[in-house]
Scaffold this motif. Sequence first.
Motif, PDB file in Angstrom:
ATOM      1  N   VAL A 146       2.421   2.739   4.971  1.00 30.20           N
ATOM      2  CA  VAL A 146       3.643   3.020   4.222  1.00 30.20           C
ATOM      3  C   VAL A 146       3.259   3.114   2.745  1.00 30.20           C
ATOM      4  O   VAL A 146       2.537   2.258   2.227  1.00 30.20           O
ATOM      5  CB  VAL A 146       4.696   1.917   4.437  1.00 30.20           C
ATOM      6  CG1 VAL A 146       5.911   2.136   3.538  1.00 30.20           C
ATOM      7  CG2 VAL A 146       5.125   1.883   5.902  1.00 30.20           C
ATOM      8  N   LYS A 147       3.733   4.167   2.066  1.00 28.31           N
ATOM      9  CA  LYS A 147       3.309   4.450   0.702  1.00 28.31           C
ATOM     10  C   LYS A 147       4.470   4.392  -0.287  1.00 28.31           C
ATOM     11  O   LYS A 147       5.616   4.697   0.076  1.00 28.31           O
ATOM     12  CB  LYS A 147       2.675   5.841   0.631  1.00 28.31           C
ATOM     13  CG  LYS A 147       1.517   6.047   1.591  1.00 28.31           C
ATOM     14  CD  LYS A 147       1.017   7.485   1.552  1.00 28.31           C
ATOM     15  CE  LYS A 147       2.085   8.453   2.032  1.00 28.31           C
ATOM     16  NZ  LYS A 147       1.578   9.849   2.058  1.00 28.31           N
ATOM     17  N   VAL A 154       6.816  -3.388  -8.360  1.00 33.95           N
ATOM     18  CA  VAL A 154       7.415  -4.095  -7.228  1.00 33.95           C
ATOM     19  C   VAL A 154       8.331  -5.192  -7.773  1.00 33.95           C
ATOM     20  O   VAL A 154       7.896  -6.044  -8.558  1.00 33.95           O
ATOM     21  CB  VAL A 154       6.331  -4.717  -6.328  1.00 33.95           C
ATOM     22  CG1 VAL A 154       6.974  -5.495  -5.181  1.00 33.95           C
ATOM     23  CG2 VAL A 154       5.400  -3.622  -5.792  1.00 33.95           C
ATOM     24  N   VAL A 155       9.599  -5.155  -7.374  1.00 33.17           N
ATOM     25  CA  VAL A 155      10.545  -6.184  -7.830  1.00 33.17           C
ATOM     26  C   VAL A 155      10.907  -7.151  -6.705  1.00 33.17           C
ATOM     27  O   VAL A 155      11.381  -8.263  -6.966  1.00 33.17           O
ATOM     28  CB  VAL A 155      11.825  -5.546  -8.421  1.00 33.17           C
ATOM     29  CG1 VAL A 155      11.493  -4.783  -9.694  1.00 33.17           C
ATOM     30  CG2 VAL A 155      12.515  -4.621  -7.414  1.00 33.17           C
ATOM     31  N   LEU A 190       2.725  -6.683   4.585  1.00 36.16           N
ATOM     32  CA  LEU A 190       2.969  -6.400   3.176  1.00 36.16           C
ATOM     33  C   LEU A 190       1.644  -6.415   2.428  1.00 36.16           C
ATOM     34  O   LEU A 190       0.843  -7.337   2.603  1.00 36.16           O
ATOM     35  CB  LEU A 190       3.914  -7.444   2.563  1.00 36.16           C
ATOM     36  CG  LEU A 190       5.254  -7.660   3.273  1.00 36.16           C
ATOM     37  CD1 LEU A 190       6.008  -8.810   2.621  1.00 36.16           C
ATOM     38  CD2 LEU A 190       6.093  -6.383   3.216  1.00 36.16           C
ATOM     39  N   ASN A 191       1.405  -5.413   1.579  1.00 31.59           N
ATOM     40  CA  ASN A 191       0.161  -5.344   0.806  1.00 31.59           C
ATOM     41  C   ASN A 191       0.374  -5.504  -0.697  1.00 31.59           C
ATOM     42  O   ASN A 191      -0.585  -5.373  -1.466  1.00 31.59           O
ATOM     43  CB  ASN A 191      -0.551  -4.012   1.053  1.00 31.59           C
ATOM     44  CG  ASN A 191      -1.096  -3.894   2.455  1.00 31.59           C
ATOM     45  OD1 ASN A 191      -0.527  -3.208   3.302  1.00 31.59           O
ATOM     46  ND2 ASN A 191      -2.193  -4.576   2.719  1.00 31.59           N
ATOM     47  N   VAL A 192       1.605  -5.779  -1.101  1.00 25.93           N
ATOM     48  CA  VAL A 192       1.909  -5.937  -2.521  1.00 25.93           C
ATOM     49  C   VAL A 192       2.772  -7.182  -2.722  1.00 25.93           C
ATOM     50  O   VAL A 192       3.277  -7.768  -1.756  1.00 25.93           O
ATOM     51  CB  VAL A 192       2.638  -4.698  -3.084  1.00 25.93           C
ATOM     52  CG1 VAL A 192       1.732  -3.472  -3.059  1.00 25.93           C
ATOM     53  CG2 VAL A 192       3.931  -4.425  -2.303  1.00 25.93           C
ATOM     54  N   LYS A 203      -0.790   2.676  -0.822  1.00 25.23           N
ATOM     55  CA  LYS A 203      -0.355   1.967   0.382  1.00 25.23           C
ATOM     56  C   LYS A 203       0.199   0.608  -0.008  1.00 25.23           C
ATOM     57  O   LYS A 203      -0.476  -0.188  -0.661  1.00 25.23           O
ATOM     58  CB  LYS A 203      -1.516   1.803   1.366  1.00 25.23           C
ATOM     59  CG  LYS A 203      -1.077   1.199   2.713  1.00 25.23           C
ATOM     60  CD  LYS A 203      -2.218   1.154   3.698  1.00 25.23           C
ATOM     61  CE  LYS A 203      -3.147  -0.007   3.418  1.00 25.23           C
ATOM     62  NZ  LYS A 203      -4.155  -0.191   4.489  1.00 25.23           N
ATOM     63  N   ILE A 204       1.441   0.346   0.401  1.00 23.84           N
ATOM     64  CA  ILE A 204       2.078  -0.918   0.051  1.00 23.84           C
ATOM     65  C   ILE A 204       2.279  -1.816   1.274  1.00 23.84           C
ATOM     66  O   ILE A 204       2.594  -2.998   1.147  1.00 23.84           O
ATOM     67  CB  ILE A 204       3.435  -0.673  -0.647  1.00 23.84           C
ATOM     68  CG1 ILE A 204       4.349   0.156   0.262  1.00 23.84           C
ATOM     69  CG2 ILE A 204       3.217   0.003  -1.988  1.00 23.84           C
ATOM     70  CD1 ILE A 204       5.756   0.366  -0.301  1.00 23.84           C
ATOM     71  N   GLY A 205       2.105  -1.249   2.467  1.00 23.03           N
ATOM     72  CA  GLY A 205       2.273  -2.042   3.685  1.00 23.03           C
ATOM     73  C   GLY A 205       2.063  -1.192   4.923  1.00 23.03           C
ATOM     74  O   GLY A 205       1.653  -0.026   4.839  1.00 23.03           O
TER      75      GLY A 205
END
Length: 245
Positions: A146-147, A154-155, A190-192, A203-205
């Motif tokens: 997922v991008k 990121v909030v 989750l990557n962030v 890529k954020i997840g």
Amino acid sequence: MSKTPRNAHTPRGRTRVAVIAAGLGASVLLGAGSAVAAHTDGQSDVFASGTASQLAGSTRAQADQQHKEALAKKKAEQRVKDSKDSKGDRSSRGADRKGGVKKSADGWTKPVSGKYELSAGFGNSGGRWSHKHSGQDFAVPTGTPVKAVHAGTVVKAGPNGAGDGSSYGNAIVIKHSNGTYSQYAHLSKLNVQPGQKVDTGQKIGLSGSTGNSSGPHLHFEIRTTPDYGSGKEPVQIMRSHGVKV
């Protein structure tokens, strides 16, 4: 009666030849631009002057040829450089495509890589939702990257919809420079984390089926605030940024 020695006088013809030879030698040593002039009894030697003119003309022709060759070499080097730059641009664009990042003119991209199907759309209603559907679902296998659709910060990031409710499962919300927010839900990983800056296509997840989900997919929203209830029709907004989904 005494005889005049043979070497007492040098014939005029020999004097002219000697002077001409000296003039030619000086021209060779000092360059074609030096005038070769032989004088005999105050008179210019026409032959010497003509020779100097020929030498000067030959030098100018040689200089012109060298100048033309230098220009041709410079143009050839520029063509090689332009060709390398063009190849570099194509290579960069190819690398973006290989990495799954194909940006629109204003720097937006799709939220998922590879093949997908649009399933539940914005505003759909039914037993699966307590209210109308607040985003667009992308049906993809679990583990699909997922991008971030656009650069931003990121909030929100975490379980329980990152504070928006357990129905979203693991979710992320990113704030963009134009004042809009994008949300990504039902993630398996989750990557962030909050406060992290991300680039377009980063890529954020990974997609999944956490929370209230009937199967693996990405739930995607465009919001006017970071919180639930401010969602807008995301497909039209993405298309307004040059991204066809």
